[in-house]
Design an enzyme around this catalytic site. Sequence first.
Site, PDB file in Angstrom:
ATOM      1  N   ARG A 189      -2.362   3.207  -9.295  1.00  0.00           N
ATOM      2  CA  ARG A 189      -3.648   3.311  -8.608  1.00  0.00           C
ATOM      3  C   ARG A 189      -4.086   4.756  -8.415  1.00  0.00           C
ATOM      4  O   ARG A 189      -5.164   4.998  -7.866  1.00  0.00           O
ATOM      5  CB  ARG A 189      -3.533   2.665  -7.242  1.00  0.00           C
ATOM      6  CG  ARG A 189      -4.118   1.268  -7.121  1.00  0.00           C
ATOM      7  CD  ARG A 189      -3.924   0.850  -5.678  1.00  0.00           C
ATOM      8  NE  ARG A 189      -4.764  -0.212  -5.247  1.00  0.00           N
ATOM      9  CZ  ARG A 189      -4.484  -1.510  -5.356  1.00  0.00           C
ATOM     10  NH1 ARG A 189      -3.403  -1.890  -5.961  1.00  0.00           N
ATOM     11  NH2 ARG A 189      -5.306  -2.410  -4.851  1.00  0.00           N
ATOM     12  N   ARG A 225     -12.955 -15.082   0.181  1.00  0.00           N
ATOM     13  CA  ARG A 225     -11.656 -15.241  -0.452  1.00  0.00           C
ATOM     14  C   ARG A 225     -10.551 -15.632   0.523  1.00  0.00           C
ATOM     15  O   ARG A 225     -10.433 -15.069   1.596  1.00  0.00           O
ATOM     16  CB  ARG A 225     -11.349 -13.915  -1.160  1.00  0.00           C
ATOM     17  CG  ARG A 225      -9.920 -13.572  -1.374  1.00  0.00           C
ATOM     18  CD  ARG A 225      -9.835 -12.500  -2.402  1.00  0.00           C
ATOM     19  NE  ARG A 225      -9.136 -11.345  -1.861  1.00  0.00           N
ATOM     20  CZ  ARG A 225      -8.612 -10.395  -2.623  1.00  0.00           C
ATOM     21  NH1 ARG A 225      -8.777 -10.435  -3.931  1.00  0.00           N
ATOM     22  NH2 ARG A 225      -7.979  -9.398  -2.083  1.00  0.00           N
ATOM     23  N   ARG A 266     -12.052   0.100   0.151  1.00  0.00           N
ATOM     24  CA  ARG A 266     -11.169  -0.124  -0.998  1.00  0.00           C
ATOM     25  C   ARG A 266     -11.895   0.122  -2.308  1.00  0.00           C
ATOM     26  O   ARG A 266     -11.319   0.624  -3.273  1.00  0.00           O
ATOM     27  CB  ARG A 266     -10.598  -1.542  -0.945  1.00  0.00           C
ATOM     28  CG  ARG A 266      -9.435  -1.639   0.055  1.00  0.00           C
ATOM     29  CD  ARG A 266      -9.222  -3.042   0.556  1.00  0.00           C
ATOM     30  NE  ARG A 266      -8.904  -3.978  -0.478  1.00  0.00           N
ATOM     31  CZ  ARG A 266      -9.239  -5.279  -0.455  1.00  0.00           C
ATOM     32  NH1 ARG A 266      -9.915  -5.761   0.569  1.00  0.00           N
ATOM     33  NH2 ARG A 266      -8.912  -6.057  -1.430  1.00  0.00           N
TER      34      ARG A 266
HETATM   35  P1  ADP Z   1      -6.769  -5.643  -4.216  1.00  0.00           P
HETATM   36  O1  ADP Z   1      -6.729  -5.432  -5.683  1.00  0.00           O
HETATM   37  O2  ADP Z   1      -7.343  -6.951  -3.820  1.00  0.00           O
HETATM   38  O3  ADP Z   1      -7.340  -4.508  -3.438  1.00  0.00           O
HETATM   39  P2  ADP Z   1      -3.828  -5.523  -3.885  1.00  0.00           P
HETATM   40  O4  ADP Z   1      -3.230  -6.788  -3.437  1.00  0.00           O
HETATM   41  O5  ADP Z   1      -3.543  -5.059  -5.259  1.00  0.00           O
HETATM   42  O6  ADP Z   1      -5.348  -5.727  -3.632  1.00  0.00           O
HETATM   43  O7  ADP Z   1      -3.453  -4.321  -2.886  1.00  0.00           O
HETATM   44  C1  ADP Z   1      -3.673  -4.424  -1.498  1.00  0.00           C
HETATM   45  C2  ADP Z   1      -3.358  -3.109  -0.816  1.00  0.00           C
HETATM   46  O8  ADP Z   1      -1.983  -2.755  -1.045  1.00  0.00           O
HETATM   47  C3  ADP Z   1      -4.129  -1.899  -1.305  1.00  0.00           C
HETATM   48  O9  ADP Z   1      -5.406  -1.794  -0.699  1.00  0.00           O
HETATM   49  C4  ADP Z   1      -3.187  -0.756  -0.878  1.00  0.00           C
HETATM   50  O10 ADP Z   1      -3.260  -0.511   0.491  1.00  0.00           O
HETATM   51  C5  ADP Z   1      -1.817  -1.353  -1.178  1.00  0.00           C
HETATM   52  N1  ADP Z   1      -1.352  -1.052  -2.574  1.00  0.00           N
HETATM   53  C6  ADP Z   1      -1.098  -1.965  -3.557  1.00  0.00           C
HETATM   54  N2  ADP Z   1      -0.715  -1.347  -4.690  1.00  0.00           N
HETATM   55  C7  ADP Z   1      -0.728  -0.014  -4.432  1.00  0.00           C
HETATM   56  C8  ADP Z   1      -0.454   1.156  -5.186  1.00  0.00           C
HETATM   57  N3  ADP Z   1      -0.106   1.090  -6.485  1.00  0.00           N
HETATM   58  N4  ADP Z   1      -0.592   2.357  -4.582  1.00  0.00           N
HETATM   59  C9  ADP Z   1      -0.942   2.464  -3.299  1.00  0.00           C
HETATM   60  N5  ADP Z   1      -1.238   1.409  -2.522  1.00  0.00           N
HETATM   61  C10 ADP Z   1      -1.128   0.175  -3.070  1.00  0.00           C
END
Ligand code: ADP
Length: 212
Positions: free
Chosen positions: A88, A127, A171
Amino acid sequence: MNIVIMGPPGVGKGTQAEAIMAERHVAYIATGTILRGAVQEGNELGLQVAALMAAGELVPDHLMMEIIKERLLRPDARDGWLLDGFPRTAPQADGLLALLDGIGQRIDRVLVLDAPDDEIVRRLGGRLTCRACGHVTNLQRVGGPPTACSTCGKDALYTRDDDSEETIRRRLEVFRERTWPAAERLGERSALVRIDGRGTPAEVKQRIAGVL
Ligand code: ADP
Ligand code: ZN
């Protein structure tokens, strides 16, 4: 095959990941699901990340690298994987590429799903997520609140803490600012394909099938 699926929250990554998994036997690694599991368990990692996640902020890169390293080294990830939610940030992308170089693996495809912000906010507003298996249900699609999860049958559907309108906007901002550069990094080394995330899950699935 090693696949990375990227895109803003609510674009349908999880749904498409499920569809890909139904046809390919690869390990599914979704960092959001891993983190939510830790929060639910209340373990050390969970305590460290709960507030950040609820605010729509990213978990620090060094924690994410530890999680992903441990996960990619497990035996079931040897014959292919699908990464959802990672990397990310640009440092995470570089960390992943270095990790893969070290174990003699590479990314075969990077799928970047995208859709306009308005559509995303609308979808996320309706959702429900299953606490038991992680499956996501969209109220606009099923028309009326379901009581049980259509995948595991448990009565465990809830609205994620970070699915409030304000957090959704944050986000999205984080995605555009920090995750786009990560996608670009991966695109320098692997085939990156942009997929239009608008329309029904079946339509998006067709688009993905056409490039895998
Ligand atoms: P979405 O794609 O619906 O935003 P995710 O389930 O992938 O949700 O992630 C939810 C939250 O988990 C993110 O908003 C972040 O806070 C945390 N997160 C997930 N993956 C990462 C990552 N690779 N790096 C940093 N934070 C992460
Ligand atoms: Zn379920």
